[in-house]
Design a protein around this motif. Structure first.
Motif, PDB file in Angstrom:
ATOM      1  N   GLY A  89       0.842  -1.187   0.000  1.00  0.00           N
ATOM      2  CA  GLY A  89       0.000   0.000   0.000  1.00  0.00           C
ATOM      3  C   GLY A  89       0.876   1.235   0.000  1.00  0.00           C
ATOM      4  O   GLY A  89       1.952   1.237   0.593  1.00  0.00           O
ATOM      5  N   PHE A  90       0.421   2.293  -0.691  1.00  0.00           N
ATOM      6  CA  PHE A  90       1.288   3.464  -0.862  1.00  0.00           C
ATOM      7  C   PHE A  90       0.423   4.677  -1.187  1.00  0.00           C
ATOM      8  O   PHE A  90      -0.604   4.569  -1.864  1.00  0.00           O
ATOM      9  N   GLY A  91       0.847   5.836  -0.697  1.00  0.00           N
ATOM     10  CA  GLY A  91       0.116   7.060  -1.016  1.00  0.00           C
ATOM     11  C   GLY A  91       0.239   8.130   0.036  1.00  0.00           C
ATOM     12  O   GLY A  91       1.341   8.542   0.403  1.00  0.00           O
ATOM     13  N   VAL A  92      -0.887   8.533   0.571  1.00  0.00           N
ATOM     14  CA  VAL A  92      -0.963   9.650   1.511  1.00  0.00           C
ATOM     15  C   VAL A  92       0.174   9.623   2.522  1.00  0.00           C
ATOM     16  O   VAL A  92       0.474   8.601   3.137  1.00  0.00           O
ATOM     17  N   GLY A  93       0.827  10.767   2.683  1.00  0.00           N
ATOM     18  CA  GLY A  93       1.890  10.862   3.705  1.00  0.00           C
ATOM     19  C   GLY A  93       3.064  11.740   3.288  1.00  0.00           C
ATOM     20  O   GLY A  93       3.402  12.666   3.996  1.00  0.00           O
ATOM     21  N   LEU A  94       3.739  11.406   2.281  1.00  0.00           N
ATOM     22  CA  LEU A  94       3.577  10.190   1.483  1.00  0.00           C
ATOM     23  C   LEU A  94       4.172   8.987   2.248  1.00  0.00           C
ATOM     24  O   LEU A  94       5.227   9.158   2.890  1.00  0.00           O
ATOM     25  N   SER A  95       3.511   7.863   2.173  1.00  0.00           N
ATOM     26  CA  SER A  95       3.982   6.724   2.955  1.00  0.00           C
ATOM     27  C   SER A  95       3.720   5.428   2.210  1.00  0.00           C
ATOM     28  O   SER A  95       2.932   5.384   1.274  1.00  0.00           O
ATOM     29  N   TRP A  96       4.400   4.385   2.635  1.00  0.00           N
ATOM     30  CA  TRP A  96       4.197   3.086   2.026  1.00  0.00           C
ATOM     31  C   TRP A  96       4.414   1.992   3.058  1.00  0.00           C
ATOM     32  O   TRP A  96       5.077   2.176   4.065  1.00  0.00           O
ATOM     33  N   SER A  97       3.797   0.850   2.770  1.00  0.00           N
ATOM     34  CA  SER A  97       4.025  -0.333   3.577  1.00  0.00           C
ATOM     35  C   SER A  97       3.805  -1.564   2.716  1.00  0.00           C
ATOM     36  O   SER A  97       2.824  -1.640   1.982  1.00  0.00           O
TER      37      SER A  97
END
Lengths: 77, 306
Positions: free
Chosen positions: B291-299
């Motif tokens: 998952g990736f997006g808002v933040g920007l952040s990912w996991s």
């Protein structure tokens, strides 16, 4: 960095497999007139940034409308 | 070990067609099909809130598996469009479902990376506290914040809710997680009254961090991408999925894609996909989530069916 050519830029775009018709691109014609949409352009510019280690800020994107513009932009950096 | 045993989902019946908006946004059907990957966006009713999407997903979960409310020890909601700023939405869901008073409830404020982050957080929370059964909800109705006149966002996002039953007897368990943030780029996806997305910035971010995150996980586990049976990537758009597939040189047949009829449902996108496959995973099969997006952040994470 030594001057970059049209062929090198097209080669980078082709290698990145961002669009399928790279061989048919006319460097002088507007990309938008050659079926390159906004997302394709984002992909192309990312591949250019990575291939030539240049950063293209958002405020400069409006001035990049042809392959020749990309070449000029890189060479002016 | 805590794992995922079943997933309930809710996709609102009401839809908005992108094909009715081609002229408004000066795009072609081919662009909608091949680049956005969304024909219809699911839309909740105006009076529905995130908690309502959670409760509907729970009703679906109850149809798929059996457990008693008294067994539930934690109730977590991933959302950035909560019912209210105060209290947390999970408290509202706890009340609506009449969960026991000794059940913990808290929200996780994350967007598109939220489900994978939350899996790690809640599994660790449950493990550390000797919990055996918990509910992880995702419900982030972007219809609350999207500007319907903004070409960058109006064609993408749909509403949905999911709930994952996490339990100690589950056989889909994690092997490894990877997390990351680029907080300096937070303005790439921001709500200052209405949602704003810098499409180019978010695309560039995703195209670079996700392959690196996946490769880091594969290296950590000493496995190859060919050993992954199925890939569940956040359904941001068809273009970003295709870009990740191309950059990682993945076998397309193993990459799950299914957003044409409801859109990008933010943290619900991965569990929506996984809900369709969870009953058919083979013993020993590994799956990858990112998952990736808002933040920007990912996991990202790799799970295995035991």
């Amino acid at each position: 960095m030594s001057a970059v050519s049209v062929e090198q830029v097209l080669g980078a775009i082709k290698k990145a497999k961002v669009i399928t018709n790279v061989d048919k691109l006319d460097p002088a014609v507007l990309l938008s007139d050659q079926n390159v949409d906004s997302l394709d352009l984002s992909g192309m510019l990312l591949s250019i940034e990575e291939a030539f280690s240049v950063e293209i800020p958002d405020e400069d994107v409006d001035g990049i409308r042809t392959v020749n513009d990309i070449v000029s932009y890189i060479n002016e950096k | 070990m805590i794992g995922i045993s079943q997933i309930g989902v809710y996709i609102p019946e009401r839809q908005i067609s992108n094909l009715d908006l081609l002229e408004k946004f000066d795009v072609s059907e081919a662009f909608v099909r091949e680049k956005i990957g969304v024909f219809h966006r699911a839309r909740k009713e105006p009076e529905q809130k995130a908690s309502d999407l959670c409760v509907k997903a729970f009703e679906d979960l109850k149809r798929k598996t059996s457990f008693t409310l008294e067994e539930i020890e934690c109730c977590v909601v991933v959302t950035q469009n909560p019912d209210f700023n105060i209290p947390h939405t999970s408290a509202i869901v706890h009340g609506q479902l009449e969960l026991p008073e000794d059940c913990a409830s808290f929200d996780i404020s994350l967007g598109c990376s939220g489900y994978v982050y939350a899996l790690s957080i809640v599994m660790a929370f449950m493990q550390a506290n000797g919990m055996k059964k918990g509910l992880l909800f995702t419900a982030d109705p972007y219809s609350e914040v999207v500007d319907e006149d903004d070409k960058n966002t109006a064609l993408i996002f749909g509403d949905a809710g999911t709930v994952s039953l996490l339990e100690s007897s589950a056989t889909l368990t994690p092997l490894a997680f990877d997390f990351g943030s680029k907080g300096k780029s937070y303005k790439g996806l921001i709500n200052e009254g209405k949602l704003y997305m810098n499409g180019r910035a978010v695309f560039g971010f995703t195209a670079t961090v996700v392959p690196a995150s996946i490769n880091k996980l594969l290296d950590k586990l000493g496995i190859t991408k060919e050993s992954i049976g199925r890939w569940y990537l956040h359904q941001g758009s068809k273009y970003i999925i295709d870009t990740i597939v191309q950059r990682l040189e993945l076998d397309e047949r193993k990459v799950v894609f299914d957003m044409y009829e409801y859109g990008n449902t933010v943290s619900s996108s991965i569990p929506l996909l996984l809900s369709k496959d969870i009953g058919s995973l083979r013993a020993g099969e590994k799956i990858a989530l990112s998952g990736f997006g808002v933040g920007l952040s990912w996991s990202s994470a790799i799970f295995q069916k035991n």
